[in-house]
Motif scaffolding. Structure first.
Motif, PDB file in Angstrom:
ATOM      1  N   GLY A 185       7.713  -6.770  -5.217  1.00 51.46           N
ATOM      2  CA  GLY A 185       7.387  -5.576  -5.772  1.00 51.46           C
ATOM      3  C   GLY A 185       6.008  -5.546  -5.711  1.00 51.46           C
ATOM      4  O   GLY A 185       5.301  -4.438  -5.230  1.00 51.46           O
ATOM      5  N   ALA A 186       5.239  -6.433  -6.477  1.00 54.35           N
ATOM      6  CA  ALA A 186       3.697  -6.440  -6.557  1.00 54.35           C
ATOM      7  C   ALA A 186       3.259  -6.548  -5.295  1.00 54.35           C
ATOM      8  O   ALA A 186       1.995  -5.909  -4.902  1.00 54.35           O
ATOM      9  CB  ALA A 186       3.355  -7.193  -7.675  1.00 54.35           C
ATOM     10  N   ALA A 187       3.792  -7.494  -4.606  1.00 58.98           N
ATOM     11  CA  ALA A 187       3.039  -7.898  -3.218  1.00 58.98           C
ATOM     12  C   ALA A 187       3.291  -6.564  -2.303  1.00 58.98           C
ATOM     13  O   ALA A 187       2.263  -6.279  -1.722  1.00 58.98           O
ATOM     14  CB  ALA A 187       4.070  -8.783  -2.525  1.00 58.98           C
ATOM     15  N   VAL A 188       4.361  -5.868  -2.022  1.00 59.65           N
ATOM     16  CA  VAL A 188       4.547  -4.851  -1.306  1.00 59.65           C
ATOM     17  C   VAL A 188       3.470  -3.616  -1.631  1.00 59.65           C
ATOM     18  O   VAL A 188       2.872  -2.997  -0.825  1.00 59.65           O
ATOM     19  CB  VAL A 188       5.914  -4.150  -1.232  1.00 59.65           C
ATOM     20  N   LEU A 189       3.666  -3.524  -2.840  1.00 60.14           N
ATOM     21  CA  LEU A 189       2.575  -2.359  -3.484  1.00 60.14           C
ATOM     22  C   LEU A 189       1.351  -2.623  -3.227  1.00 60.14           C
ATOM     23  O   LEU A 189       0.462  -1.753  -2.796  1.00 60.14           O
ATOM     24  CB  LEU A 189       2.836  -2.061  -4.909  1.00 60.14           C
ATOM     25  N   THR A 190       0.997  -3.899  -3.453  1.00 54.76           N
ATOM     26  CA  THR A 190      -0.537  -4.183  -3.078  1.00 54.76           C
ATOM     27  C   THR A 190      -0.878  -4.217  -1.658  1.00 54.76           C
ATOM     28  O   THR A 190      -1.898  -3.509  -1.281  1.00 54.76           O
ATOM     29  CB  THR A 190      -1.061  -5.775  -3.632  1.00 54.76           C
ATOM     30  N   GLY A 191      -0.119  -4.530  -0.981  1.00 56.44           N
ATOM     31  CA  GLY A 191      -0.330  -4.718   0.497  1.00 56.44           C
ATOM     32  C   GLY A 191      -0.236  -3.097   1.154  1.00 56.44           C
ATOM     33  O   GLY A 191      -1.118  -2.781   1.870  1.00 56.44           O
ATOM     34  N   PHE A 192       0.737  -2.165   0.616  1.00 53.49           N
ATOM     35  CA  PHE A 192       0.686  -0.878   0.902  1.00 53.49           C
ATOM     36  C   PHE A 192      -0.537  -0.219   0.265  1.00 53.49           C
ATOM     37  O   PHE A 192      -1.180   0.416   1.298  1.00 53.49           O
ATOM     38  CB  PHE A 192       1.919  -0.293   0.280  1.00 53.49           C
ATOM     39  N   ALA A 193      -1.101  -0.406  -0.830  1.00 50.54           N
ATOM     40  CA  ALA A 193      -2.104   0.238  -1.402  1.00 50.54           C
ATOM     41  C   ALA A 193      -3.688  -0.420  -0.613  1.00 50.54           C
ATOM     42  O   ALA A 193      -4.186   0.598  -0.477  1.00 50.54           O
ATOM     43  CB  ALA A 193      -2.385  -0.089  -2.887  1.00 50.54           C
ATOM     44  N   LEU A 194      -3.476  -1.395  -0.200  1.00 50.87           N
ATOM     45  CA  LEU A 194      -4.682  -2.084   0.314  1.00 50.87           C
ATOM     46  C   LEU A 194      -4.613  -1.511   1.788  1.00 50.87           C
ATOM     47  O   LEU A 194      -5.844  -1.120   2.392  1.00 50.87           O
ATOM     48  CB  LEU A 194      -4.462  -3.569   0.678  1.00 50.87           C
ATOM     49  N   THR A 195      -3.750  -1.295   2.496  1.00 52.67           N
ATOM     50  CA  THR A 195      -3.508  -0.899   3.830  1.00 52.67           C
ATOM     51  C   THR A 195      -3.962   0.683   3.761  1.00 52.67           C
ATOM     52  O   THR A 195      -4.899   1.254   4.843  1.00 52.67           O
ATOM     53  CB  THR A 195      -2.120  -0.839   4.377  1.00 52.67           C
ATOM     54  N   LEU A 196      -3.502   1.478   2.835  1.00 53.30           N
ATOM     55  CA  LEU A 196      -4.019   2.806   2.822  1.00 53.30           C
ATOM     56  C   LEU A 196      -5.380   2.986   2.175  1.00 53.30           C
ATOM     57  O   LEU A 196      -5.982   3.963   2.845  1.00 53.30           O
ATOM     58  CB  LEU A 196      -3.131   3.691   1.656  1.00 53.30           C
ATOM     59  N   ALA A 197      -5.868   2.213   1.425  1.00 52.63           N
ATOM     60  CA  ALA A 197      -7.366   2.388   1.069  1.00 52.63           C
ATOM     61  C   ALA A 197      -8.223   1.903   2.141  1.00 52.63           C
ATOM     62  O   ALA A 197      -9.190   2.659   2.560  1.00 52.63           O
ATOM     63  CB  ALA A 197      -7.432   1.394   0.018  1.00 52.63           C
TER      64      ALA A 197
END
Length: 135
Positions: A15-27
């Motif tokens: 959960g947190a890993a995917v959300l962090t990776g997704f948010a980092l990619t979009l940012a």
């Protein structure tokens, strides 16, 4: 953790890993888009910058997932990276509605899998080093 206890659940690991990776990619993609608009990055290299953002996001997601898991750390990392790629692919299909180039999608998938594998191995190594220090 005792050997008879089970490891963290799937949502806790991914959960947190995917959300962090997704948010980092979009940012990172947003920052690169802004840099292209302001003239700081060449516009003809947009695909390269997008690939770099995807690689960093999936590497981060894989690293965090592997670090949080109790067993099969590289596999958890690879799973997190693939989920980040799937989320971004679904978002791009829904958002832009443009013709999809299969070769570009395949390149992005290969880059994601490779970076997620590296992130998973790094996260697993980091976890082992941290466990050795605690003993």
């Amino acid at each position: 953790m005792n050997k008879n206890q089970s490891g963290p659940s799937v949502p806790a690991v991914l959960g947190a890993a995917v959300l962090t990776g997704f948010a980092l990619t979009l940012a990172l993609m947003a920052a690169c888009a802004l840099a292209v608009l302001m003239g700081g990055l060449p516009a003809d290299k947009i695909a390269l910058w997008a690939d770099l953002c995807l690689v960093l996001g999936s590497l981060c997601a894989a690293f965090l997932a592997a670090k949080r898991s109790s067993a099969w750390q590289p596999l958890w990392g690879l799973t997190a990276g693939v989920i980040v790629f799937a989320c971004l692919a679904i978002l791009s299909f829904a958002w832009f509605g443009e013709q999809v180039q299969l070769s570009r999608l395949l390149i992005n998938a290969i880059l994601t899998i490779a970076s997620a594998a590296v992130g998973g191995v790094l996260g697993a190594r980091r976890r082992r080093q941290h466990k050795k220090r605690r003993k």
